[in-house]
Write a protein that holds these residues in place. Structure first.
Motif, PDB file in Angstrom:
ATOM      1  N   ALA A   1      55.298  67.091  38.003  1.00  0.00           N
ATOM      2  CA  ALA A   1      53.906  67.518  38.206  1.00  0.00           C
ATOM      3  C   ALA A   1      53.072  67.306  36.948  1.00  0.00           C
ATOM      4  O   ALA A   1      52.267  68.148  36.566  1.00  0.00           O
ATOM      5  CB  ALA A   1      53.851  68.984  38.645  1.00  0.00           C
ATOM      6  N   VAL A   2      53.278  66.178  36.306  1.00  0.00           N
ATOM      7  CA  VAL A   2      52.543  65.834  35.087  1.00  0.00           C
ATOM      8  C   VAL A   2      51.317  64.998  35.448  1.00  0.00           C
ATOM      9  O   VAL A   2      51.377  64.134  36.320  1.00  0.00           O
ATOM     10  CB  VAL A   2      53.452  65.048  34.115  1.00  0.00           C
ATOM     11  CG1 VAL A   2      52.660  64.501  32.944  1.00  0.00           C
ATOM     12  CG2 VAL A   2      54.590  65.948  33.625  1.00  0.00           C
ATOM     13  N   LYS A   3      50.205  65.240  34.772  1.00  0.00           N
ATOM     14  CA  LYS A   3      49.015  64.416  34.953  1.00  0.00           C
ATOM     15  C   LYS A   3      48.931  63.415  33.810  1.00  0.00           C
ATOM     16  O   LYS A   3      48.991  63.791  32.637  1.00  0.00           O
ATOM     17  CB  LYS A   3      47.748  65.279  34.988  1.00  0.00           C
ATOM     18  CG  LYS A   3      46.492  64.476  35.296  1.00  0.00           C
ATOM     19  CD  LYS A   3      45.273  65.374  35.468  1.00  0.00           C
ATOM     20  CE  LYS A   3      44.036  64.557  35.842  1.00  0.00           C
ATOM     21  NZ  LYS A   3      42.849  65.416  36.039  1.00  0.00           N
ATOM     22  N   TYR A   4      48.810  62.132  34.164  1.00  0.00           N
ATOM     23  CA  TYR A   4      48.835  61.062  33.169  1.00  0.00           C
ATOM     24  C   TYR A   4      47.435  60.472  32.964  1.00  0.00           C
ATOM     25  O   TYR A   4      46.584  60.553  33.849  1.00  0.00           O
ATOM     26  CB  TYR A   4      49.779  59.949  33.632  1.00  0.00           C
ATOM     27  CG  TYR A   4      51.158  60.429  34.001  1.00  0.00           C
ATOM     28  CD1 TYR A   4      52.171  60.487  33.061  1.00  0.00           C
ATOM     29  CD2 TYR A   4      51.441  60.834  35.309  1.00  0.00           C
ATOM     30  CE1 TYR A   4      53.436  60.934  33.395  1.00  0.00           C
ATOM     31  CE2 TYR A   4      52.706  61.281  35.654  1.00  0.00           C
ATOM     32  CZ  TYR A   4      53.705  61.330  34.701  1.00  0.00           C
ATOM     33  OH  TYR A   4      54.945  61.776  35.037  1.00  0.00           O
ATOM     34  N   PRO A   5      47.211  59.817  31.831  1.00  0.00           N
ATOM     35  CA  PRO A   5      45.938  59.119  31.631  1.00  0.00           C
ATOM     36  C   PRO A   5      45.747  57.935  32.581  1.00  0.00           C
ATOM     37  O   PRO A   5      44.633  57.466  32.770  1.00  0.00           O
ATOM     38  CB  PRO A   5      46.022  58.647  30.172  1.00  0.00           C
ATOM     39  CG  PRO A   5      46.985  59.598  29.530  1.00  0.00           C
ATOM     40  CD  PRO A   5      47.995  59.891  30.596  1.00  0.00           C
ATOM     41  N   GLY A   6      46.840  57.416  33.150  1.00  0.00           N
ATOM     42  CA  GLY A   6      46.733  56.291  34.068  1.00  0.00           C
ATOM     43  C   GLY A   6      48.015  55.482  34.125  1.00  0.00           C
ATOM     44  O   GLY A   6      49.004  55.779  33.446  1.00  0.00           O
ATOM     45  N   ASP A   7      48.019  54.421  34.955  1.00  0.00           N
ATOM     46  CA  ASP A   7      49.207  53.589  35.154  1.00  0.00           C
ATOM     47  C   ASP A   7      49.692  52.936  33.860  1.00  0.00           C
ATOM     48  O   ASP A   7      50.891  52.887  33.587  1.00  0.00           O
ATOM     49  CB  ASP A   7      48.916  52.496  36.187  1.00  0.00           C
ATOM     50  CG  ASP A   7      48.678  53.062  37.579  1.00  0.00           C
ATOM     51  OD1 ASP A   7      48.547  54.293  37.704  1.00  0.00           O
ATOM     52  OD2 ASP A   7      48.628  52.275  38.542  1.00  0.00           O
ATOM     53  N   GLU A   8      48.754  52.403  33.075  1.00  0.00           N
ATOM     54  CA  GLU A   8      49.134  51.683  31.853  1.00  0.00           C
ATOM     55  C   GLU A   8      49.791  52.610  30.843  1.00  0.00           C
ATOM     56  O   GLU A   8      50.698  52.203  30.108  1.00  0.00           O
ATOM     57  CB  GLU A   8      47.909  50.999  31.237  1.00  0.00           C
ATOM     58  CG  GLU A   8      47.415  49.808  32.027  1.00  0.00           C
ATOM     59  CD  GLU A   8      48.490  48.737  32.177  1.00  0.00           C
ATOM     60  OE1 GLU A   8      49.190  48.457  31.177  1.00  0.00           O
ATOM     61  OE2 GLU A   8      48.629  48.190  33.277  1.00  0.00           O
ATOM     62  N   PHE A   9      49.334  53.849  30.788  1.00  0.00           N
ATOM     63  CA  PHE A   9      49.939  54.816  29.867  1.00  0.00           C
ATOM     64  C   PHE A   9      51.411  55.015  30.206  1.00  0.00           C
ATOM     65  O   PHE A   9      52.269  55.089  29.316  1.00  0.00           O
ATOM     66  CB  PHE A   9      49.192  56.141  29.939  1.00  0.00           C
ATOM     67  CG  PHE A   9      49.810  57.230  29.096  1.00  0.00           C
ATOM     68  CD1 PHE A   9      49.469  57.380  27.770  1.00  0.00           C
ATOM     69  CD2 PHE A   9      50.750  58.102  29.642  1.00  0.00           C
ATOM     70  CE1 PHE A   9      50.046  58.373  26.986  1.00  0.00           C
ATOM     71  CE2 PHE A   9      51.334  59.101  28.868  1.00  0.00           C
ATOM     72  CZ  PHE A   9      50.987  59.238  27.539  1.00  0.00           C
ATOM     73  N   VAL A  10      51.719  55.119  31.514  1.00  0.00           N
ATOM     74  CA  VAL A  10      53.107  55.301  31.944  1.00  0.00           C
ATOM     75  C   VAL A  10      53.965  54.129  31.469  1.00  0.00           C
ATOM     76  O   VAL A  10      55.072  54.315  30.954  1.00  0.00           O
ATOM     77  CB  VAL A  10      53.182  55.443  33.476  1.00  0.00           C
ATOM     78  CG1 VAL A  10      54.632  55.400  33.940  1.00  0.00           C
ATOM     79  CG2 VAL A  10      52.508  56.731  33.923  1.00  0.00           C
ATOM     80  N   LYS A  11      53.462  52.919  31.631  1.00  0.00           N
ATOM     81  CA  LYS A  11      54.210  51.741  31.190  1.00  0.00           C
ATOM     82  C   LYS A  11      54.498  51.798  29.696  1.00  0.00           C
ATOM     83  O   LYS A  11      55.617  51.523  29.249  1.00  0.00           O
ATOM     84  CB  LYS A  11      53.428  50.464  31.520  1.00  0.00           C
ATOM     85  CG  LYS A  11      53.273  50.170  32.999  1.00  0.00           C
ATOM     86  CD  LYS A  11      52.469  48.888  33.190  1.00  0.00           C
ATOM     87  CE  LYS A  11      52.220  48.600  34.657  1.00  0.00           C
ATOM     88  NZ  LYS A  11      51.408  47.375  34.844  1.00  0.00           N
ATOM     89  N   ARG A  12      53.459  52.141  28.911  1.00  0.00           N
ATOM     90  CA  ARG A  12      53.626  52.185  27.451  1.00  0.00           C
ATOM     91  C   ARG A  12      54.580  53.290  27.029  1.00  0.00           C
ATOM     92  O   ARG A  12      55.395  53.119  26.121  1.00  0.00           O
ATOM     93  CB  ARG A  12      52.272  52.362  26.770  1.00  0.00           C
ATOM     94  CG  ARG A  12      51.377  51.143  26.846  1.00  0.00           C
ATOM     95  CD  ARG A  12      50.152  51.272  25.953  1.00  0.00           C
ATOM     96  NE  ARG A  12      49.209  52.250  26.458  1.00  0.00           N
ATOM     97  CZ  ARG A  12      48.846  53.338  25.796  1.00  0.00           C
ATOM     98  NH1 ARG A  12      49.373  53.613  24.604  1.00  0.00           N
ATOM     99  NH2 ARG A  12      47.963  54.171  26.303  1.00  0.00           N
ATOM    100  N   LEU A  13      54.474  54.435  27.707  1.00  0.00           N
ATOM    101  CA  LEU A  13      55.339  55.566  27.369  1.00  0.00           C
ATOM    102  C   LEU A  13      56.807  55.203  27.557  1.00  0.00           C
ATOM    103  O   LEU A  13      57.633  55.387  26.656  1.00  0.00           O
ATOM    104  CB  LEU A  13      54.981  56.771  28.245  1.00  0.00           C
ATOM    105  CG  LEU A  13      55.892  57.994  28.120  1.00  0.00           C
ATOM    106  CD1 LEU A  13      55.785  58.600  26.727  1.00  0.00           C
ATOM    107  CD2 LEU A  13      55.542  59.040  29.183  1.00  0.00           C
ATOM    108  N   LEU A  14      57.135  54.659  28.715  1.00  0.00           N
ATOM    109  CA  LEU A  14      58.539  54.353  28.999  1.00  0.00           C
ATOM    110  C   LEU A  14      59.046  53.151  28.200  1.00  0.00           C
ATOM    111  O   LEU A  14      60.227  53.085  27.847  1.00  0.00           O
ATOM    112  CB  LEU A  14      58.723  54.105  30.494  1.00  0.00           C
ATOM    113  CG  LEU A  14      58.459  55.327  31.398  1.00  0.00           C
ATOM    114  CD1 LEU A  14      58.702  54.978  32.857  1.00  0.00           C
ATOM    115  CD2 LEU A  14      59.325  56.513  30.985  1.00  0.00           C
TER     116      LEU A  14
END
Length: 394
Positions: free
Chosen positions: A158-171
């Motif tokens: 249930a985390v809110k992310y800045p967006g799709d690209e942020f998820v890619k960079r994080l992982l």
């Protein structure tokens, strides 16, 4: 002096680490002089702001003081927060813990709490973390994320992310990540959650958003355990085969599950709850290593799904049939046809059948008859009706 106090520090600290909260741990200092300094050496700190309905100001001061007075390395720091906390508090508390070589950080907010944005400083201090678990928080965007050189376990619920690209960079910055759990909710601000992690071994994905355009993209060639729970009609794209898969569970309503199934042919233990029996896997696909199969009977097409899987599992040894949720309103269910080709594994390898929530419907009787009549290798058959024991484990 009591016998427990005679135990060595190492054992006493282990006992203290089993107490539910740090408040309980600190309270032991009044027992005797022997116990007075021990709480400062505990490797695990758990802070729960719902403890005895404590007012947040007092809770915050207690966390500040106990963290400052703590003297030993902190292995685990766990926050269970119901009241509204500030990002500044979280930043200060984690900063202190990171100076003590923090290895596991768990920040868990109640879903009823206003979303708390974690401080940017949290990213830059995670260099010692091995485990990071976040629940009901908001992640803030940064221009560049540092690498997480030691992070092996990451839970995002249930985390809110800045967006799709942020998820890619994080992982992409988690270079040794092995265990990833993701639970997406409608407010997550992500359309396509992309997982491209070459070191990943365990992946558990869940989605509660009803937006059918949302889904997952996965590239994890070393994956060994793979679970998906998505009954909202999204999608999952597997970019490359996963030849090391050992165990998988799919509870999905995808229209073409075969695109996933074709990538996990090395699987040994498989659980399926699919809304369709069409294109379960491409023609010619064989699950040579599959020895344990679990199939959910709650979906309308479960009989055709079962037969399709049995035909592709020549070495199957155990079969379990179960219901994962309440059956929908009565509707026509496919039954076996008289000319049905008997899957070879029934007569050559199947040794055990376990059936939970058997209701005696016509299609169930036909399946039971087929297996019992042709299962020449069967050694154990267990069938539970719903009335047998409602509390049994499925």
């Amino acid at each position: 002096m009591d016998r427990i106090s005679l135990l060595p520090d190492e054992l006493l600290l282990r006992i203290l680490s089993l107490l539910p909260t740090t408040k309980d741990v600190v309270a032991t200092m009044v027992l005797s002089q022997r116990w007075l300094p021990l709480w400062k050496l505990t490797p695990k700190l758990v802070y729960d702001d719902s403890y005895q309905n404590i007012e947040y100001g007092k809770f915050s001061r207690f966390v500040d003081r106990s963290l400052i007075l703590h003297e030993a390395p902190v292995d685990t720091l766990h926050f269970k927060l119901v009241q509204n906390s500030s990002a500044a508090d979280i930043g200060i508390w984690t900063a202190i813990a990171f100076k003590r070589c923090l290895r596991e950080l768990n920040i868990e907010f109640s879903p009823s709490t206003n979303p708390v944005t974690l401080p940017r400083s949290l990213y830059t201090r995670c260099t010692t973390l091995v485990t990071l678990k976040l629940k009901s928080v908001t992640l803030v965007d940064v221009s560049s994320l540092p690498s997480f050189p030691t992070l092996k376990t990451l839970w995002l619920v249930a985390v809110k992310y800045p967006g799709d690209e942020f998820v890619k960079r994080l992982l992409s910055n988690c270079h040794v990540l092995q265990d990833l759990l993701v639970a997406l909710f409608p407010s997550d601000n992500v359309t396509v959650f992309t997982v491209r992690v070459s070191s990943l071994k365990t992946l558990k994905l869940g989605r509660k958003s009803r937006k059918v355009k949302d889904g997952f993209v996965i590239d994890a060639p070393l994956l060994e355990n793979f679970d998906i729970y998505d009954i909202m009609g999204g999608f999952c794209v597997i970019e490359n085969d996963m030849p090391k898969i050992v165990k998988a569970s799919f509870y999905v309503t995808y229209s073409q599950p075969g695109k996933i199934m074709s990538c996990i042919t090395s699987v040994k233990c498989l659980t399926l709850c699919l809304s369709t029996s069409k294109e379960v896997y491409p023609v010619g696909t064989v699950f040579q290593n599959l020895v344990h199969l679990r199939v959910c009977t709650c979906e309308t097409e479960w009989v055709n799904l079962l037969l399709s899987m049995l035909r592709g599992c020549p070495n199957l040894q155990s079969l379990k049939l179960f219901q994962c949720r309440k059956l929908p309103a009565p509707k026509p269910r496919p039954c076996l046809k008289g000319s049905t080709l008997v899957p070879g594994c029934l007569s050559s390898s199947l040794k055990a059948l376990r059936w939970v929530d058997y209701e005696g419907r016509e299609e169930e009787k036909q399946v039971a008859d087929l297996i019992l009549r042709t299962g020449s290798c069967l050694k154990k058959v267990t069938i539970f009706s719903k009335a047998t024991d409602p509390n049994r484990e499925t």
